[in-house]
Scaffold this active site. Sequence first.
Site, short mmCIF file in Angstrom:
data_model
loop_
_atom_site.label_atom_id
_atom_site.label_comp_id
_atom_site.label_asym_id
_atom_site.label_seq_id
_atom_site.Cartn_x
_atom_site.Cartn_y
_atom_site.Cartn_z
N CYS B 93 0.87 -1.27 -0.08
CA CYS B 93 -0.18 0.07 0.04
C CYS B 93 0.90 1.24 -0.03
O CYS B 93 1.55 1.71 -1.17
CB CYS B 93 -1.03 -0.09 1.09
N HIS B 248 -3.14 -5.31 1.68
CA HIS B 248 -2.40 -5.38 2.84
C HIS B 248 -2.50 -6.88 3.34
O HIS B 248 -3.43 -7.37 4.24
CB HIS B 248 -3.22 -4.73 4.07
N GLU B 250 -0.68 -7.97 5.66
CA GLU B 250 -0.22 -8.06 6.91
C GLU B 250 -1.42 -7.64 7.90
O GLU B 250 -1.23 -8.00 8.98
CB GLU B 250 0.68 -6.76 7.21
#
Lengths: 323, 276
Positions: B93, B248, B250
């Site tokens: 991102c 994302h 994560e």
Amino acid sequence: MAINDSHTNGAAARSTTNSTTTTTTANSSTSSPTDFKLKAGLAQMLKGGVIMDVVNASQARIAEEAGACAVMALERVPADIRAEGGVSRMSDPAMIKEIMATVTIPVMAKARIGHFVECQILEALGVDYIDESEVLTPADMVHHVEKGPFGVPFVCGCRNLGEALRRIDEGAAMIRTKGEAGTGDVVEAVRHMRTVTSEINRAKNMSDMELRVYAKELNCSFALLKQTAELGRLPVVNFAAGGVATPADAALMMQLGCDGVFVGSGIFKSGDAVKRAKAIVQAVTHFRDAKVLAAVSEGLGEAMVGLNVGRMKEGEKMAGRGW
Amino acid sequence: MTRDIIVGVLALQGAFYEHIKLLQQAATEVALNDGQRWKFAEIRTVEELERCEALIIPGGESTTVSLVAARSNMLEPLRDFVKVRRKPTWGTCAGLILLAESANRTKKGGQDLIGGLDVKVNRNYFGRQTESFEAPLALPFLRSKVGEDGSDRFNGIFIRAPVVEKLLPVIRGEQTGEGAFDETVIAPAKAAEGEKAKKQVLRPVEVMATLPGRSRTLKEKIVALGMADEVGDIVAVKQGNVFGTSFHPELTEDARIHIWWLEQVRDTLEDQDQDR
């Protein structure tokens, strides 16, 4: 999904009205897990950053250039709300729109506690986050906004673990301390952060049976308390807010375990706003590096004048607003 | 003697902790040679960066990360890391924006980029927070085809996400052609050092993931921007050992991309070691 937004927002707004009028039990299940992941996810992207209060587009630009990870649009900073008194409400949509058009970072805006129509309006404007805030005059002395059904995420203040988990149960995707806004005195934010941490530490060693009793004591949901105990931290991002005036204050809150920092009156009520704003941003990134903190604390000019919270009357404090 | 392979996560601002957690999970799946072990570290200073073999630039606010990097004297060392020495780097991102050689719709006055990927990124292409979304992505390059939930798709989480608007010609210098457009910023040129690094920077840009169908639903927006809509929006790219995703990973508990990326890092290191 983006394309359906206006439609789903309308539905969310309707169901909010319904749930607020037809049911009294807090229940965030109206928000799907997908929605909540996106809401809490934006807060995760703000971590390690500084969110600054701004009252117009030019302040918003200063904040963006200083490295703010988001701005909070409001009509008067808390220090002025204190000085001027009167009823404090959601800001003029025209001002919020101008700020949204001026900066590329996320824009947050404040709604009064319990004022779900202000929230519907802010959602319609397309703000990135709503702060259901004690800094504004509360609109409901019993209920908070049912936040789950909204498409836009919410941040709420807390003084302790029970209050944090009640807000999360209502659908808040981000939590902050409820330090005394507009004072420049960090003592209350420290108290709230330390209280939340020590209550989580207590919960960590409890059995389910003990947690049920503790949930009653804290007046919060057992499931959320259990999740918090397992994680060893709040299940959403937790920022410091209220009374942060210096880079040292900001780093103190970070070292106490906050994920980031809101700065309200502390910047634009100080002598050199640009320099102070940059310094606080650096302090939040390098919060454990005392050499950096010393360097950025140098020659910042006058900090905001400040009010000593210890000498304030109970009625003058904002943190007591919220239930 | 044990040799630590240090993989850094840039920790100036954003979701760095989430990457470290997934890297630790992924590390158990990616074996190293005897005597080597993975180590993951938060990176805030030049000294910390110098110790890294590879780097992740996480999601956050790209404006903030860029400004803090400049004020922490990290911008040039980061360019050196990615472009001159060409060490394995992955941006998610905001990280993708910073790794792009060109970006538009940035803040007034533009923003500093690190560069490393010959692409043009449209910042906040997908709009504000109320337009953030999740979408199942096909990522055929993953070794473990099926995730823990039994799906062969990867849950892409897009939060105020950017998109790769254009693949740029692979050139040695600055993307000056892009710099000529209004409100478009470009990264400064840096010459790669060493044969391996020189080869890496001249590799073609590969599209690693797209959002098919997405461009159809967003047709109006794309016509307005004058973009071609045949391929679907590009949401992951790789140029040699530099990788970028506009979503994302994560924010999920799915370590498949982290496993794949650590394998890439390991292979790059082995390749280097053979030369020594």
